[in-house]
Design a protein around this motif. Structure first.
Motif, PDB file in Angstrom:
ATOM      1  N   ARG A 290       4.335   3.436  -0.437  1.00  0.00           N
ATOM      2  CA  ARG A 290       4.616   4.100  -1.347  1.00  0.00           C
ATOM      3  C   ARG A 290       6.361   4.979  -0.831  1.00  0.00           C
ATOM      4  O   ARG A 290       5.981   6.220  -1.170  1.00  0.00           O
TER       5      ARG A 290
ATOM      6  N   TYR B 296      11.813   7.705 -12.484  1.00  0.00           N
ATOM      7  CA  TYR B 296      10.862   7.899 -13.873  1.00  0.00           C
ATOM      8  C   TYR B 296       9.877   8.153 -13.798  1.00  0.00           C
ATOM      9  O   TYR B 296       9.457   9.078 -14.427  1.00  0.00           O
TER      10      TYR B 296
ATOM     11  N   ARG C 142       8.505  11.533 -14.888  1.00  0.00           N
ATOM     12  CA  ARG C 142       6.659  11.773 -16.282  1.00  0.00           C
ATOM     13  C   ARG C 142       6.172  12.619 -15.892  1.00  0.00           C
ATOM     14  O   ARG C 142       6.348  13.525 -15.985  1.00  0.00           O
TER      15      ARG C 142
ATOM     16  N   MET D 185       0.641  -0.766   0.368  1.00  0.00           N
ATOM     17  CA  MET D 185       0.241   0.355   0.085  1.00  0.00           C
ATOM     18  C   MET D 185       0.917   1.213   0.085  1.00  0.00           C
ATOM     19  O   MET D 185       0.815   2.145  -0.915  1.00  0.00           O
TER      20      MET D 185
ATOM     21  N   HIS E 223      -3.045   1.733 -30.115  1.00  0.00           N
ATOM     22  CA  HIS E 223      -3.434   2.131 -28.557  1.00  0.00           C
ATOM     23  C   HIS E 223      -3.825   2.992 -27.779  1.00  0.00           C
ATOM     24  O   HIS E 223      -4.900   3.009 -27.180  1.00  0.00           O
TER      25      HIS E 223
ATOM     26  N   ALA F 124       2.521   5.217 -22.279  1.00  0.00           N
ATOM     27  CA  ALA F 124       1.950   4.348 -22.233  1.00  0.00           C
ATOM     28  C   ALA F 124       0.746   4.284 -21.701  1.00  0.00           C
ATOM     29  O   ALA F 124      -0.534   3.866 -21.673  1.00  0.00           O
ATOM     30  N   GLU F 125       0.428   5.583 -21.291  1.00  0.00           N
ATOM     31  CA  GLU F 125      -0.767   6.318 -20.355  1.00  0.00           C
ATOM     32  C   GLU F 125      -1.491   7.098 -21.858  1.00  0.00           C
ATOM     33  O   GLU F 125      -2.311   7.689 -21.634  1.00  0.00           O
TER      34      GLU F 125
ATOM     35  N   PRO G 268      -6.168  -6.507 -26.957  1.00  0.00           N
ATOM     36  CA  PRO G 268      -5.241  -5.705 -26.696  1.00  0.00           C
ATOM     37  C   PRO G 268      -4.088  -6.516 -27.711  1.00  0.00           C
ATOM     38  O   PRO G 268      -3.894  -8.018 -27.155  1.00  0.00           O
TER      39      PRO G 268
ATOM     40  N   GLN H 251       6.465   5.737 -20.612  1.00  0.00           N
ATOM     41  CA  GLN H 251       5.346   5.909 -18.920  1.00  0.00           C
ATOM     42  C   GLN H 251       5.024   6.625 -19.514  1.00  0.00           C
ATOM     43  O   GLN H 251       3.062   6.685 -19.959  1.00  0.00           O
TER      44      GLN H 251
ATOM     45  N   ASP I 179       8.911   4.448  -2.108  1.00  0.00           N
ATOM     46  CA  ASP I 179      10.246   5.025  -3.014  1.00  0.00           C
ATOM     47  C   ASP I 179       9.218   5.008  -4.016  1.00  0.00           C
ATOM     48  O   ASP I 179       8.600   4.203  -4.682  1.00  0.00           O
TER      49      ASP I 179
END
Lengths: 240, 240
Positions: free
Chosen positions: A3, A9, A13, A1, A227, A57-58, A184, A54, A5
DNA sequence: AAGTGGTCTAGACCACGTG
DNA sequence: ACGTGGTCTAGACCACTTT
């Protein structure tokens, strides 16, 4: 749960995207080179590329070949259950469509096509391979396999517009029912090359298998989309 | 057109996949560690990871958290236009379904939900967040937003089975029409964490907005699937 | 405690697209 | 011809999972 670290990158982003918004870069505009970005953000090219990937991908940025990174345009809305041609619904949404026929030929039904269509292996079939653009960005390539029994001479016509419209207007053929498949996949080989993306680029596959009023095979459509290019939108029910 | 440079990572991809097939690794089985693979194929971990990522993009292998790489199971066929519950169609295809309710609560309609549903901002709404497994692999997480006006006490029921079935059997509610949206996206934040994938992992978003017999908002379903987990399959027309 | 995948560095060479 | 993105090396440290 937790974060604890938050990797570099992902920080990059966020910084990159903030920078892009501050610069008000708009659709299809190019980002600075990777080397320039890695200097500006005090990191390595490898790490900058991870941040760029990243964002890719988004669906916020995309790359073209070896040319660089660009801002992704808004997604095209698409309803694969409708008969409306590409050119029409792209125009309706305020974009500029273009279709390019990469090849068209009379060929023979292959085993897998036979299984899908019910035609016999080796029977004649039209095969059209096209690339479709929106605002001069190639968004998809598509293979059309058409039953020549019902539309002789089709290849003599221009295939740079809607094949559906032609089938309807010239041959009085309309699909009675359709089997649609969507999933996909990674773009590879011919499809990746044709869309100027790397092998492995994320894509969306849409297949439409159509049968005419008499229940006979009419057409098989295999579409390979980028995509980030589309948003499928369908209404089910509500048939009055 | 020519492919003079067939990069090492694509050669490795092919070798890796040949090796996997030769070893007859099957669904959900683990690959050797990256360090072991990079030795076996005489290359660096970075390059091996690129080859593995290629296979991942193609949906042939997947990774879980920091645990390793595994063989991807067959895709689940899924028809979002049907009313059949998850447990049923998974079982029909010979797999073992499981649903886990991560939380459920009565909350208030947010601005975006208001726009989609037509409910007023701040009005009460049920919110259920669930994770669904097939053969003990978590394939999707899903947010359900349900209009409590028509099904008071819903949260008291078990939500580990089909919400649809409950709405139909206990409350006599059935969707009259639906707006469906589908598009590829990157899994992030809560959704990525819940599915044990990295932020940026490829996913498929499916949204279903359902209205009941009286045309009133019934339910909004937002599903986040792993990109390699499903194949959407719909038949259009053919309504007798 | 050991081993894993995730991240990151600081370089390098190459093929390709654009001027 | 130049600069670009694409690929690759040989390391390193860390957070996490598993033993």
């Amino acid at each position: 749960m937790s974060r604890f670290d938050y990797p570099v990158y992902l920080q990059l982003r966020d910084q990159l995207w903030s920078w892009i918004e501050a610069e008000k870069l708009s659709s299809q505009q190019r980002l600075p080179s990777e080397r320039e970005l890695s200097e500006r953000f005090h990191t390595t090219r490898v790490t900058i590329r991870q941040a760029l990937s990243q964002l890719e991908a988004e669906g916020l940025i995309f790359r073209s070949n070896r040319r660089g990174w660009y801002i992704t345009p808004e997604r095209l809305r698409y309803d694969p259950s409708r008969d409306v041609g590409f050119n029409r619904y792209v125009t309706e949404q305020g974009f500029k469509p273009r279709t390019e026929t990469l090849f068209k030929q009379l060929t023979e039904v292959s085993p897998w096509l036979s299984e899908a269509s019910g035609l016999e292996v080796g029977a004649p079939v039209y095969h059209v391979f096209r690339r479709r653009y929106v605002d001069e960005r190639g968004l998809l390539v598509e293979h059309n396999y058409i039953n020549p029994a019902h539309c002789p001479g089709l290849l003599g016509e221009s295939t740079d517009l809607s094949i559906w419209q032609m089938l309807r207007d010239k041959y009085d053929l309309r699909p009675e029912h359709r089997d649609i498949e969507i999933y996909p996949l990674a773009l590879k080989g011919l499809e990746a090359d044709s869309l100027s993306v790397n092998p492995g680029a994320a894509g969306l596959y849409i297949q439409r298998l159509s049968f005419d009023q008499r229940g006979e095979f009419l057409e098989l459509d295999r579409e390979y989309w980028l995509h980030d290019a589309l948003k499928i939108s369908v209404r089910i029910g509500d048939r009055h």
